[in-house]
Write a protein that holds these residues in place. Structure first.
Motif, PDB file in Angstrom:
ATOM      1  N   GLU A 135       6.468  -1.704 -12.253  1.00 28.11           N
ATOM      2  CA  GLU A 135       6.699  -2.458 -11.026  1.00 28.11           C
ATOM      3  C   GLU A 135       7.183  -3.868 -11.331  1.00 28.11           C
ATOM      4  O   GLU A 135       8.110  -4.374 -10.676  1.00 28.11           O
ATOM      5  CB  GLU A 135       5.435  -2.508 -10.167  1.00 28.11           C
ATOM      6  N   ASN A 142       5.104  -4.679   1.263  1.00 25.76           N
ATOM      7  CA  ASN A 142       6.234  -3.859   0.822  1.00 25.76           C
ATOM      8  C   ASN A 142       5.781  -2.534   0.217  1.00 25.76           C
ATOM      9  O   ASN A 142       6.324  -1.468   0.525  1.00 25.76           O
ATOM     10  CB  ASN A 142       7.079  -4.620  -0.207  1.00 25.76           C
ATOM     11  N   LEU A 167      10.701  -5.473 -10.220  1.00 22.38           N
ATOM     12  CA  LEU A 167      10.793  -6.681  -9.403  1.00 22.38           C
ATOM     13  C   LEU A 167      11.705  -7.714 -10.055  1.00 22.38           C
ATOM     14  O   LEU A 167      12.520  -8.352  -9.380  1.00 22.38           O
ATOM     15  CB  LEU A 167       9.396  -7.268  -9.185  1.00 22.38           C
ATOM     16  N   ARG A 219       6.811   2.295  -4.715  1.00 31.01           N
ATOM     17  CA  ARG A 219       6.600   0.926  -4.244  1.00 31.01           C
ATOM     18  C   ARG A 219       7.873   0.080  -4.319  1.00 31.01           C
ATOM     19  O   ARG A 219       8.132  -0.749  -3.442  1.00 31.01           O
ATOM     20  CB  ARG A 219       5.485   0.265  -5.052  1.00 31.01           C
ATOM     21  N   LEU A 220       8.685   0.291  -5.348  1.00 37.72           N
ATOM     22  CA  LEU A 220       9.900  -0.506  -5.487  1.00 37.72           C
ATOM     23  C   LEU A 220      10.861  -0.286  -4.323  1.00 37.72           C
ATOM     24  O   LEU A 220      11.645  -1.173  -3.982  1.00 37.72           O
ATOM     25  CB  LEU A 220      10.591  -0.198  -6.817  1.00 37.72           C
ATOM     26  N   HIS A 258       9.972  -2.852  -1.929  1.00 35.05           N
ATOM     27  CA  HIS A 258      10.417  -4.189  -2.327  1.00 35.05           C
ATOM     28  C   HIS A 258      11.906  -4.376  -2.028  1.00 35.05           C
ATOM     29  O   HIS A 258      12.330  -5.463  -1.605  1.00 35.05           O
ATOM     30  CB  HIS A 258      10.141  -4.417  -3.811  1.00 35.05           C
ATOM     31  N   ASN A 307       0.778 -11.592  -9.964  1.00 34.83           N
ATOM     32  CA  ASN A 307       1.514 -10.333  -9.860  1.00 34.83           C
ATOM     33  C   ASN A 307       1.869  -9.719 -11.208  1.00 34.83           C
ATOM     34  O   ASN A 307       2.259  -8.551 -11.285  1.00 34.83           O
ATOM     35  CB  ASN A 307       2.788 -10.510  -9.034  1.00 34.83           C
TER      36      ASN A 307
END
Length: 224
Positions: A57, A4, A61, A15-16, A19, A50
């Motif tokens: 992040e 992702n 998440l 990065r999100l 996701h 994680n």
């Protein structure tokens, strides 16, 4: 469901963003399960390792998990998916745990597909927690040490009501199992593919399942 973050980075996004794109892909794969003969699907959403990611992040998440469950609960129930969660819930926030409990209760009688979500899960952590529970039963006289064997320990695992996996698919080009279902996957077949999870389609899933169907599984024996 790996890749992702890289998928988002390739597009110049945080990065999100990746996701969120990956979360949308889950529904397509889940809904394709009956068509390809998959009764049990386990997705690895967040590992015990994680937590080492950046605070931003991780917080993103956790927010995504809460939003996903809230948004998808009705659709999963209407589709007929029975949802279970595995992993150590102790580190998760109370609101998320409540959403997880409610979704499990809501879907408990569904039979179209068994969807298991591994959240704050790690194979080693699971075995350690299972061993602790087993040792407690031995210490309290509920279990004899002589009765402990490879048939006993699985009864203490998070997956005690689930069958062992037949096929494990790892996306994103990484050829490692990353602490996923270590005990249960002793004789699973593996597929390591280059596709990043947000690009993983129901068609590719079906193709991998068809390929698995042609494998000769001997479980350590020799066919005569």
């Amino acid at each position: 469901m790996d890749g992702n973050g890289r998928w988002a980075t390739q597009r110049g996004r945080p990065r999100l963003f990746g996701h969120h794109a990956g979360a949308k892909r889950v529904r397509e794969v889940v809904q394709s399960c009956p068509d390809v003969g998959v009764d049990y699907l386990t997705i690895f959403a967040f590992s015990t390792e994680n937590w080492k990611r950046t605070q931003v992040e991780v917080a993103g998440l956790m927010s995504l998990f809460r939003r996903y469950i809230t948004k998808e609960a009705r659709a999963l129930d209407q589709f007929g998916a029975r949802v279970r969660f595995i992993g150590d819930r102790m580190r998760l926030d109370a609101k998320l745990i409540k959403l997880m409990d409610d979704l499990e209760d809501m879907t408990s009688s569904n039979t179209a597909v068994n969807l298991t979500i591994a959240l704050n899960y790690g194979g080693r952590d699971e075995v350690a927690r299972a061993t602790k529970r087993l040792a407690r039963d031995v210490a309290q006289g509920r279990l004899s040490p002589d009765d402990v064997d490879e048939e006993t320990l699985p009864k203490y695992l998070d997956t005690y009501v689930l069958p062992d996996p037949d096929l494990v698919i790892r996306t994103s080009g990484e050829a490692r199992i990353s602490n996923f279902l270590l005990w249960q996957s002793a004789y699973a077949e593996y597929e390591f593919i280059d596709t990043l999870w947000p690009d993983f389609t129901a068609e590719e899933f079906a193709s991998l399942c068809a390929s698995y169907g042609g494998r000769d599984r001997r479980f350590g024996a020799v066919k005569t």
